[in-house]
Write an enzyme that holds these catalytic residues in place. Structure first.
Site, PDB file in Angstrom:
ATOM      1  N   LYS A  13       0.831  -1.212   0.000  1.00 10.55           N
ATOM      2  CA  LYS A  13       0.000   0.000   0.000  1.00 10.55           C
ATOM      3  C   LYS A  13       0.866   1.263   0.000  1.00 10.55           C
ATOM      4  O   LYS A  13       0.670   2.169  -0.804  1.00 10.55           O
ATOM      5  CB  LYS A  13      -0.932   0.030   1.228  1.00 10.55           C
ATOM      6  CG  LYS A  13      -1.868  -1.155   1.332  1.00 10.55           C
ATOM      7  CD  LYS A  13      -2.769  -1.068   2.557  1.00 10.55           C
ATOM      8  CE  LYS A  13      -2.073  -1.115   3.889  1.00 10.55           C
ATOM      9  NZ  LYS A  13      -1.387  -2.377   4.209  1.00 10.55           N
ATOM     10  N   ARG A  88      -9.982   0.368   8.535  1.00  9.85           N
ATOM     11  CA  ARG A  88      -9.553  -0.991   8.879  1.00  9.85           C
ATOM     12  C   ARG A  88     -10.608  -1.750   9.655  1.00  9.85           C
ATOM     13  O   ARG A  88     -10.362  -2.901  10.029  1.00  9.85           O
ATOM     14  CB  ARG A  88      -8.300  -0.921   9.762  1.00  9.85           C
ATOM     15  CG  ARG A  88      -7.043  -0.621   9.017  1.00  9.85           C
ATOM     16  CD  ARG A  88      -5.987  -0.317  10.058  1.00  9.85           C
ATOM     17  NE  ARG A  88      -4.877  -1.199   9.976  1.00  9.85           N
ATOM     18  CZ  ARG A  88      -3.719  -0.859   9.405  1.00  9.85           C
ATOM     19  NH1 ARG A  88      -3.549   0.318   8.880  1.00  9.85           N
ATOM     20  NH2 ARG A  88      -2.723  -1.699   9.385  1.00  9.85           N
ATOM     21  N   ARG A 127      11.672  -5.630   5.116  1.00 13.20           N
ATOM     22  CA  ARG A 127      11.459  -4.185   4.895  1.00 13.20           C
ATOM     23  C   ARG A 127      12.409  -3.364   5.768  1.00 13.20           C
ATOM     24  O   ARG A 127      12.689  -3.692   6.911  1.00 13.20           O
ATOM     25  CB  ARG A 127      10.024  -3.802   5.244  1.00 13.20           C
ATOM     26  CG  ARG A 127       9.822  -2.288   5.179  1.00 13.20           C
ATOM     27  CD  ARG A 127       8.389  -1.889   5.178  1.00 13.20           C
ATOM     28  NE  ARG A 127       7.650  -2.437   6.296  1.00 13.20           N
ATOM     29  CZ  ARG A 127       6.337  -2.341   6.412  1.00 13.20           C
ATOM     30  NH1 ARG A 127       5.633  -1.730   5.489  1.00 13.20           N
ATOM     31  NH2 ARG A 127       5.722  -2.863   7.451  1.00 13.20           N
ATOM     32  N   ARG A 159      11.239  -1.630  11.319  1.00 17.72           N
ATOM     33  CA  ARG A 159      10.085  -1.234  12.130  1.00 17.72           C
ATOM     34  C   ARG A 159       9.881  -2.220  13.278  1.00 17.72           C
ATOM     35  O   ARG A 159       9.995  -3.431  13.077  1.00 17.72           O
ATOM     36  CB  ARG A 159       8.817  -1.208  11.245  1.00 17.72           C
ATOM     37  CG  ARG A 159       8.388   0.179  10.875  1.00 17.72           C
ATOM     38  CD  ARG A 159       7.304   0.195   9.833  1.00 17.72           C
ATOM     39  NE  ARG A 159       6.050  -0.461  10.215  1.00 17.72           N
ATOM     40  CZ  ARG A 159       4.940  -0.430   9.463  1.00 17.72           C
ATOM     41  NH1 ARG A 159       4.929   0.248   8.334  1.00 17.72           N
ATOM     42  NH2 ARG A 159       3.844  -1.051   9.847  1.00 17.72           N
ATOM     43  N   ARG A 170      -0.394  -8.932  13.433  1.00 18.54           N
ATOM     44  CA  ARG A 170      -0.995  -7.987  12.472  1.00 18.54           C
ATOM     45  C   ARG A 170      -1.777  -8.734  11.396  1.00 18.54           C
ATOM     46  O   ARG A 170      -2.829  -8.283  10.965  1.00 18.54           O
ATOM     47  CB  ARG A 170       0.104  -7.140  11.819  1.00 18.54           C
ATOM     48  CG  ARG A 170       0.618  -6.052  12.751  1.00 18.54           C
ATOM     49  CD  ARG A 170       1.974  -5.562  12.340  1.00 18.54           C
ATOM     50  NE  ARG A 170       1.965  -4.908  11.054  1.00 18.54           N
ATOM     51  CZ  ARG A 170       3.040  -4.790  10.272  1.00 18.54           C
ATOM     52  NH1 ARG A 170       4.196  -5.312  10.656  1.00 18.54           N
ATOM     53  NH2 ARG A 170       2.964  -4.161   9.129  1.00 18.54           N
TER      54      ARG A 170
HETATM   55  P1  AP5 Z   1       4.823  -1.601   1.907  1.00 19.70           P
HETATM   56  O1  AP5 Z   1       4.488  -0.776   0.717  1.00 19.70           O
HETATM   57  O2  AP5 Z   1       5.536  -0.927   3.015  1.00 19.70           O
HETATM   58  O3  AP5 Z   1       3.500  -2.359   2.432  1.00 19.70           O
HETATM   59  P2  AP5 Z   1       2.225  -1.834   3.214  1.00 19.70           P
HETATM   60  O4  AP5 Z   1       1.030  -2.464   2.588  1.00 19.70           O
HETATM   61  O5  AP5 Z   1       2.253  -0.338   3.309  1.00 19.70           O
HETATM   62  O6  AP5 Z   1       2.453  -2.530   4.606  1.00 19.70           O
HETATM   63  P3  AP5 Z   1       2.368  -1.936   6.088  1.00 19.70           P
HETATM   64  O7  AP5 Z   1       3.109  -2.900   6.959  1.00 19.70           O
HETATM   65  O8  AP5 Z   1       2.768  -0.501   6.145  1.00 19.70           O
HETATM   66  O9  AP5 Z   1       0.852  -2.071   6.351  1.00 19.70           O
HETATM   67  P4  AP5 Z   1       0.155  -2.047   7.693  1.00 19.70           P
HETATM   68  O10 AP5 Z   1      -1.235  -1.881   7.229  1.00 19.70           O
HETATM   69  O11 AP5 Z   1       0.412  -3.198   8.564  1.00 19.70           O
HETATM   70  O12 AP5 Z   1       0.860  -0.852   8.505  1.00 19.70           O
HETATM   71  P5  AP5 Z   1       0.435   0.619   8.826  1.00 19.70           P
HETATM   72  O13 AP5 Z   1       1.652   1.440   8.841  1.00 19.70           O
HETATM   73  O14 AP5 Z   1      -0.717   1.034   7.991  1.00 19.70           O
HETATM   74  O15 AP5 Z   1       5.660  -2.865   1.408  1.00 19.70           O
HETATM   75  C1  AP5 Z   1       6.180  -3.816   2.332  1.00 19.70           C
HETATM   76  C2  AP5 Z   1       7.574  -4.282   1.879  1.00 19.70           C
HETATM   77  O16 AP5 Z   1       7.446  -4.991   0.652  1.00 19.70           O
HETATM   78  C3  AP5 Z   1       8.565  -3.136   1.596  1.00 19.70           C
HETATM   79  O17 AP5 Z   1       9.847  -3.573   1.974  1.00 19.70           O
HETATM   80  C4  AP5 Z   1       8.490  -2.940   0.075  1.00 19.70           C
HETATM   81  O18 AP5 Z   1       9.715  -2.455  -0.467  1.00 19.70           O
HETATM   82  C5  AP5 Z   1       8.199  -4.363  -0.399  1.00 19.70           C
HETATM   83  N1  AP5 Z   1       7.328  -4.409  -1.579  1.00 19.70           N
HETATM   84  C6  AP5 Z   1       6.247  -3.627  -1.856  1.00 19.70           C
HETATM   85  N2  AP5 Z   1       5.667  -3.989  -3.013  1.00 19.70           N
HETATM   86  C7  AP5 Z   1       6.399  -5.039  -3.489  1.00 19.70           C
HETATM   87  C8  AP5 Z   1       6.300  -5.858  -4.655  1.00 19.70           C
HETATM   88  N3  AP5 Z   1       5.332  -5.676  -5.580  1.00 19.70           N
HETATM   89  N4  AP5 Z   1       7.215  -6.845  -4.828  1.00 19.70           N
HETATM   90  C9  AP5 Z   1       8.206  -7.048  -3.894  1.00 19.70           C
HETATM   91  N5  AP5 Z   1       8.345  -6.301  -2.771  1.00 19.70           N
HETATM   92  C10 AP5 Z   1       7.452  -5.305  -2.575  1.00 19.70           C
HETATM   93  O19 AP5 Z   1      -0.118   0.462  10.316  1.00 19.70           O
HETATM   94  C11 AP5 Z   1       0.773   0.184  11.370  1.00 19.70           C
HETATM   95  C12 AP5 Z   1      -0.004   0.165  12.690  1.00 19.70           C
HETATM   96  O20 AP5 Z   1      -0.599   1.455  12.945  1.00 19.70           O
HETATM   97  C13 AP5 Z   1      -1.182  -0.821  12.776  1.00 19.70           C
HETATM   98  O21 AP5 Z   1      -0.754  -2.124  13.113  1.00 19.70           O
HETATM   99  C14 AP5 Z   1      -2.007  -0.161  13.889  1.00 19.70           C
HETATM  100  O22 AP5 Z   1      -1.436  -0.398  15.148  1.00 19.70           O
HETATM  101  C15 AP5 Z   1      -1.869   1.328  13.587  1.00 19.70           C
HETATM  102  N6  AP5 Z   1      -2.907   1.823  12.658  1.00 19.70           N
HETATM  103  C16 AP5 Z   1      -2.695   2.361  11.403  1.00 19.70           C
HETATM  104  N7  AP5 Z   1      -3.874   2.661  10.826  1.00 19.70           N
HETATM  105  C17 AP5 Z   1      -4.839   2.319  11.705  1.00 19.70           C
HETATM  106  C18 AP5 Z   1      -6.263   2.359  11.659  1.00 19.70           C
HETATM  107  N8  AP5 Z   1      -6.911   2.806  10.580  1.00 19.70           N
HETATM  108  N9  AP5 Z   1      -6.930   1.925  12.749  1.00 19.70           N
HETATM  109  C19 AP5 Z   1      -6.313   1.474  13.852  1.00 19.70           C
HETATM  110  N10 AP5 Z   1      -4.962   1.384  13.968  1.00 19.70           N
HETATM  111  C20 AP5 Z   1      -4.242   1.800  12.890  1.00 19.70           C
HETATM  112 MG    MG Z   2       2.451   1.029   4.899  1.00 17.94          MG
END
Ligand code: AP5
Ligand code: MG
Length: 218
Positions: A13, A88, A127, A159, A170
């Site tokens: 994402k 979410r 990552r 992270r 997660r």
């Molecule tokens: P990346 O693009 O970083 O993936 P992502 O989908 O953004 O994954 P996240 O881990 O950021 O998602 P998340 O939803 O768990 O975390 P968030 O920060 O939102 O890609 C991942 C890796 O793969 C990278 O190394 C990249 O280079 C590689 N990659 C990407 N595409 C690729 C491809 N096509 N091929 C190969 N490699 C690839 O949330 C974190 C925390 O915040 C949550 O756990 C929660 O505690 C809190 N939080 C955030 N939003 C909310 C909400 N709405 N409600 C409640 N709590 C929340």
């Molecule tokens: Mg992300």
């Protein structure tokens, strides 16, 4: 265009949102990035967020709804936005719909980035992040110099929630609380699913193709 990028942890994402924000000139709103910024600045929200995020748990809905309401009201969202990591839960999706109605906006599309679980595990474990928000992978998306950000030269970090126990939690939280939104948005007629298991560039091209088709129909 008003877009939600949807998908499990590690689906890409954030990676796609950065590319899409540049191409379509809309702000990338990542709730995870907003919370991490607050953790770095040691704000009250950051202190609260840390306890949930390190365990891989979701923060309470009312906290996130407040953040999104404020953010979507800002002037840079006037001609569109790209949400990453929100909604979410069902209450978050319902609140989004109310907020958008109040602002006189619609949700154009929810893009579901579909990636098999074993690939997600590899992506999250490898990552590496930068304080500037850039994200890399030790195998799939390497920085030019190992451990150093291409964009700002800072040292990359792993992270806290990309450690094995938090990753597994997660993924469970995603299945229990977030995945049900696929049915919700499918029924609303705004859900499009993309194969996210391809290369970063191929996934990007596929999303652009879908968005361009959609744009020409809007
Ligand atoms: P990346 O693009 O970083 O993936 P992502 O989908 O953004 O994954 P996240 O881990 O950021 O998602 P998340 O939803 O768990 O975390 P968030 O920060 O939102 O890609 C991942 C890796 O793969 C990278 O190394 C990249 O280079 C590689 N990659 C990407 N595409 C690729 C491809 N096509 N091929 C190969 N490699 C690839 O949330 C974190 C925390 O915040 C949550 O756990 C929660 O505690 C809190 N939080 C955030 N939003 C909310 C909400 N709405 N409600 C409640 N709590 C929340
Ligand atoms: Mg992300």
């Amino acid at each position: 265009m008003n877009i939600v990028l949807f998908g499990p942890p590690g689906s890409g994402k954030g990676t796609q949102a950065k590319l899409l924000a540049e191409r379509y000139g809309v702000p990338h709103i990542s709730t995870g990035d907003i919370l991490r910024e607050n953790i770095n600045k040691e704000t009250k929200l950051g202190l609260e967020a840390r306890t949930y995020m390190d365990r891989g748990e979701l923060l309470p809905d009312d906290v996130l709804i407040g953040i999104i309401k404020d953010r979507l009201s800002q002037s840079d969202c006037a001609s569109g936005f790209l949400l990453d990591g929100y909604p979410r839960t069902l209450p978050q999706a319902e609140a989004l719909s109310t907020i958008l109605t109040e602002l006189g906006k619609n949700l154009d599309v929810v893009l579901n980035i579909d990636v098999p679980e074993e690939e997600l595990l590899k992506r999250l474990a490898g990552r590496r992040m930068c304080v500037c928000g850039a994200s890399y992978h030790i195998l799939f998306n390497k920085p030019k110099q190992e451990g150093i950000c291409d964009l700002c030269g800072s040292k990359l970090y792993h992270r806290d929630d990309d450690k094995e126990e938090a990753i597994m939690n997660r993924l469970d939280v995603y299945k229990d609380q977030t995945q049900p939104l696929i049915d919700h948005y499918t029924q609303a007629g705004v859900m499009l699913t993309i194969n996210g298991a391809a290369d970063i560039g191929d996934v990007f091209n596929e999303i652009c193709r879908l968005l361009d088709d959609l744009k020409s129909g809007i």
